[in-house]
Scaffold this active site. Structure first.
Site, PDB file in Angstrom:
ATOM      1  N   SER A   6      13.883  21.003  11.857  1.00 43.33           N
ATOM      2  CA  SER A   6      13.729  22.241  11.095  1.00 43.33           C
ATOM      3  C   SER A   6      14.220  22.121   9.657  1.00 43.33           C
ATOM      4  O   SER A   6      13.749  22.843   8.780  1.00 43.33           O
ATOM      5  CB  SER A   6      14.478  23.378  11.789  1.00 43.33           C
ATOM      6  OG  SER A   6      15.838  23.048  11.998  1.00 43.33           O
ATOM      7  N   HIS A 230      19.870  27.241   7.332  1.00 45.82           N
ATOM      8  CA  HIS A 230      18.743  26.360   7.041  1.00 45.82           C
ATOM      9  C   HIS A 230      18.409  26.429   5.553  1.00 45.82           C
ATOM     10  O   HIS A 230      18.908  27.319   4.843  1.00 45.82           O
ATOM     11  CB  HIS A 230      17.519  26.754   7.873  1.00 45.82           C
ATOM     12  CG  HIS A 230      17.527  26.204   9.254  1.00 45.82           C
ATOM     13  ND1 HIS A 230      18.291  26.755  10.258  1.00 45.82           N
ATOM     14  CD2 HIS A 230      16.893  25.133   9.799  1.00 45.82           C
ATOM     15  CE1 HIS A 230      18.117  26.054  11.371  1.00 45.82           C
ATOM     16  NE2 HIS A 230      17.284  25.075  11.112  1.00 45.82           N
TER      17      HIS A 230
END
Length: 248
Positions: A6, A230
């Site tokens: 990711s 993230h």
């Protein structure tokens, strides 16, 4: 060719890559797409949220074949960002940000305690190092004429000071995992004749708690926004610039 998890896929950074599985969390503005546009390259992006080194090398993921199978030897540039899920890095930080009573919930609590157990994380890190070397070797074998670049993880945590809601031993463990992953990635690149894009080093002052973050703070996922812990759009652009410079 872009391989990885990711941190390369860019979950929540709109828009989603056309035709990509929703579960991959693959953004059309992730660093592989930005690099391909900057260098005028055709892109094959098989990054997939949640991927481990095993998903790169040998295991299918939600019906997708091992990522390494996408290589056919015609590649000019191959990037790979992987290893964090092997070590449980972001899951550990997510667990650390949950209210402490949650750790006593049956079943879920046992998993959270395992993620936050330093001994378990140290063992996972020890296994990750060898797996990263195998990733580098297999990419070099399948793409012998390509420039191969390991791209390490953007810095999530400040080097010192508070990072609420993370605290104490959990914060110390998170910093240790990040530093070790950075070193293991560099070691794997060197051992396998691959290049290294030091995103972690470049983003020291752009951690999630900084005034100019390249990553997001811990929180619950919100549809339409970059995933917690993230890269954000600025982070993906910064990594793309680093990759372009390294590939020049």
């Amino acid at each position: 060719m872009a391989l990885g998890s990711s941190m390369a896929a860019g979950p929540g950074i709109a828009p989603r890559a056309p035709g990509s599985p929703r579960t991959a969390g693959r953004s059309a503005r992730n660093y592989p797409h930005l690099v391909a546009a900057a260098l005028g390259l055709d892109l094959v992006d098989v990054t997939y949220s949640g991927a481990t080194t095993a998903h790169v090398l040998s295991e299918s993921q939600r019906g997708a074949p091992p990522q390494i199978h996408a290589l056919d030897g015609s590649e000019t540039l191959v990037t790979v960002t992987i290893g964090g899920n092997d070590a449980g890095y972001v899951p550990m930080l997510f667990a650390a940000g949950l209210p402490r009573p949650v750790r006593r919930v049956p079943l879920l609590g046992a998993r959270l305690r395992e993620l936050l157990d330093p001994s378990a994380r140290y063992l996972a890190l020890a296994e990750t190092g060898a797996a990263l070397v195998e990733v580098g070797r297999e990419i070099r074998r399948r793409a012998p004429h390509a420039t191969v670049l390991f791209v390490d993880y953007l810095t999530l945590l400040p080097a010192t000071g508070p990072a609420p809601p993370l605290r104490g031993a959990d914060l110390t463990l998170g910093r240790h995992i990040a530093a070790t992953l950075e070193q293991l990635t560099a070691d794997a690149a060197k051992a396998t004749g691959c290049g290294l894009v030091p995103a972690a080093e470049a983003s020291r002052n752009h951690h999630a708690w900084s005034g100019t973050p390249w990553t997001t703070l811990p929180s619950l996922p919100i549809p339409g926004r970059p995933a917690p812990l993230h890269p954000n759009a600025d982070g993906m652009r910064a990594v793309a610039d680093l990759v372009v410079a390294a590939a020049a």
